[in-house]
Design a protein around this motif. Structure first.
Motif, PDB file in Angstrom:
ATOM      1  N   GLN A   1       0.827  -1.205   0.000  1.00 31.04           N
ATOM      2  CA  GLN A   1       0.000   0.000   0.000  1.00 31.04           C
ATOM      3  C   GLN A   1       0.866   1.260   0.000  1.00 31.04           C
ATOM      4  OE1 GLN A   1      -2.414  -1.183   3.473  1.00 31.04           O
ATOM      5  NE2 GLN A   1      -4.224  -0.871   2.188  1.00 31.04           N
ATOM      6  N   MET A   2       1.915   1.253   0.797  1.00 32.16           N
ATOM      7  CA  MET A   2       2.806   2.403   0.855  1.00 32.16           C
ATOM      8  C   MET A   2       3.492   2.633  -0.487  1.00 32.16           C
ATOM      9  SD  MET A   2       4.484   1.847   4.664  1.00 32.16           S
ATOM     10  CE  MET A   2       5.618   3.222   4.470  1.00 32.16           C
ATOM     11  N   GLU A   3       3.879   1.550  -1.151  1.00 35.25           N
ATOM     12  CA  GLU A   3       4.557   1.664  -2.435  1.00 35.25           C
ATOM     13  C   GLU A   3       3.611   2.183  -3.519  1.00 35.25           C
ATOM     14  OE1 GLU A   3       8.028   1.312  -4.854  1.00 35.25           O
ATOM     15  OE2 GLU A   3       7.627   1.503  -2.718  1.00 35.25           O
ATOM     16  N   PHE A   4       2.388   1.669  -3.520  1.00 38.68           N
ATOM     17  CA  PHE A   4       1.409   2.147  -4.488  1.00 38.68           C
ATOM     18  C   PHE A   4       1.060   3.615  -4.234  1.00 38.68           C
ATOM     19  CE2 PHE A   4      -0.910  -1.667  -6.605  1.00 38.68           C
ATOM     20  CZ  PHE A   4       0.322  -2.207  -6.963  1.00 38.68           C
ATOM     21  N   GLU A   5       0.916   3.969  -2.976  1.00 40.57           N
ATOM     22  CA  GLU A   5       0.595   5.351  -2.624  1.00 40.57           C
ATOM     23  C   GLU A   5       1.702   6.292  -3.089  1.00 40.57           C
ATOM     24  OE1 GLU A   5      -1.709   8.237  -1.737  1.00 40.57           O
ATOM     25  OE2 GLU A   5      -2.412   6.260  -1.081  1.00 40.57           O
ATOM     26  N   ARG A   6       2.930   5.839  -3.005  1.00 44.20           N
ATOM     27  CA  ARG A   6       4.077   6.658  -3.402  1.00 44.20           C
ATOM     28  C   ARG A   6       4.033   6.978  -4.888  1.00 44.20           C
ATOM     29  NH1 ARG A   6       9.550   6.092  -4.687  1.00 44.20           N
ATOM     30  NH2 ARG A   6       9.437   3.833  -4.884  1.00 44.20           N
ATOM     31  N   HIS A   7       3.382   6.121  -5.682  1.00 42.09           N
ATOM     32  CA  HIS A   7       3.315   6.318  -7.131  1.00 42.09           C
ATOM     33  C   HIS A   7       1.950   6.834  -7.586  1.00 42.09           C
ATOM     34  CE1 HIS A   7       6.837   3.659  -6.851  1.00 42.09           C
ATOM     35  NE2 HIS A   7       7.206   4.223  -7.976  1.00 42.09           N
ATOM     36  N   ARG A   8       1.158   7.349  -6.675  1.00 42.73           N
ATOM     37  CA  ARG A   8      -0.157   7.865  -7.041  1.00 42.73           C
ATOM     38  C   ARG A   8      -0.022   9.023  -8.034  1.00 42.73           C
ATOM     39  NH1 ARG A   8      -5.316   7.728  -4.947  1.00 42.73           N
ATOM     40  NH2 ARG A   8      -4.673   6.609  -3.040  1.00 42.73           N
ATOM     41  N   ASP A   9      -0.862   8.985  -9.070  1.00 45.19           N
ATOM     42  CA  ASP A   9      -0.872  10.029 -10.097  1.00 45.19           C
ATOM     43  C   ASP A   9      -2.331  10.453 -10.293  1.00 45.19           C
ATOM     44  OD1 ASP A   9      -0.937  11.518 -12.446  1.00 45.19           O
ATOM     45  OD2 ASP A   9       0.566  10.295 -13.471  1.00 45.19           O
ATOM     46  N   PRO A  10      -2.763  11.530  -9.627  1.00 44.00           N
ATOM     47  CA  PRO A  10      -4.177  11.929  -9.675  1.00 44.00           C
ATOM     48  C   PRO A  10      -4.701  12.159 -11.086  1.00 44.00           C
ATOM     49  CG  PRO A  10      -3.034  13.094  -7.921  1.00 44.00           C
ATOM     50  CD  PRO A  10      -1.978  12.384  -8.714  1.00 44.00           C
ATOM     51  N   SER A  11      -3.885  12.745 -11.953  1.00 47.62           N
ATOM     52  CA  SER A  11      -4.329  13.014 -13.318  1.00 47.62           C
ATOM     53  C   SER A  11      -4.599  11.712 -14.065  1.00 47.62           C
ATOM     54  CB  SER A  11      -3.276  13.839 -14.055  1.00 47.62           C
ATOM     55  OG  SER A  11      -3.678  14.059 -15.398  1.00 47.62           O
TER      56      SER A  11
END
Length: 234
Positions: free
Chosen positions: A12-22
């Motif tokens: 979860q932390m790794e995915f959150e780190r790569h979050r791209d809202p656009s």
């Protein structure tokens, strides 16, 4: 915190780190707002999975926990992991596979499971095919219907033509888009192996326009000519 919980937390932390809202907004729009997204595209997700698997072994428990997390990238990862461990699956694991098909269902997960996981399991364990494919094609859940129609996508010469034709014919009159599309796709794929057979079969039955168009989309002209000649000689 248990080992599996720690594993999920790290992911979860790794995915959150790569979050791209656009990118997430675009993905959510493409999927008709069915699910929230991080905005992680498939190539990066697979890179993250590779790094993840270097430290953690995939398990059936992990797959189901991922499936129930909100962002859609987790379900996509779970499908990738199911494919990764498909050779380790036993007949009893069809229950997990079925649960994934009918939970948070959409084409992006169902199609990968149908062709890459169910297709493999039904080939390896024919008794599952005889029981589950028959039950799924009769189900009121159209995602199970779609899976039963699509599981032979990669079978080529090993395709059970009788079963394929029987299954698509049973749902030929459906108004459900995802079934019409599945019928066309399954027949189009089998036409790469037996084009004349598909042309004859399609010509002998009534179909929704989408199914017919998709089924004959890439048919070789020689197969169409053969069909026309046969109809003329009748």
């Amino acid at each position: 915190m248990s080992g599996i919980e720690e594993t999920i937390k790290a992911l979860q932390m790794e995915f959150e780190r790569h979050r791209d809202p656009s990118a997430a907004e675009a993905m959510e729009g493409y999927m008709r707002g069915q699910f929230p997204f991080f905005g992680i595209k498939a190539p990066l997700r697979r890179e993250l999975m590779k790094a993840f698997l270097a430290e953690h072994s995939p398990s059936k428990e992990l797959i189901w926990l991922l499936w129930n997390l909100p962002e859609r990238e987790y379900a996509a990862l779970a499908v990738d992991l199911l494919f990764k461990i498909r050779k380790q699956l036993e007949p009893a694991d069809i229950a997990l596979v079925e649960r994934c098909i009918v939970t948070k269902s959409w084409w992006d997960t169902v199609d990968g499971i149908a062709s890459s996981v169910v297709g493999y399991l039904f080939d390896r364990f024919p008794e599952l095919r005889d029981e589950y494919a028959e039950r799924w094609i009769r189900s009121d859940n159209f995602w199970l219907n779609r899976t039963a129609i699509l599981f032979q996508l990669r079978y080529k010469e090993k395709t059970d033509e009788r079963r394929l034709y029987d299954y698509v014919r049973r749902h030929a009159g459906s108004s459900e888009f995802f079934l019409q599309k599945a019928i066309g796709w399954a027949l189009r794929e089998y036409a790469k192996t037996s084009p004349a057979s598909v042309v004859r079969f399609v010509g002998a039955h009534e179909w929704k326009p989408l199914s017919r168009r998709e089924a004959l989309k890439n048919i070789d002209e020689s197969a169409l000519a053969e069909q026309a000649e046969q109809e003329t000689s009748r």
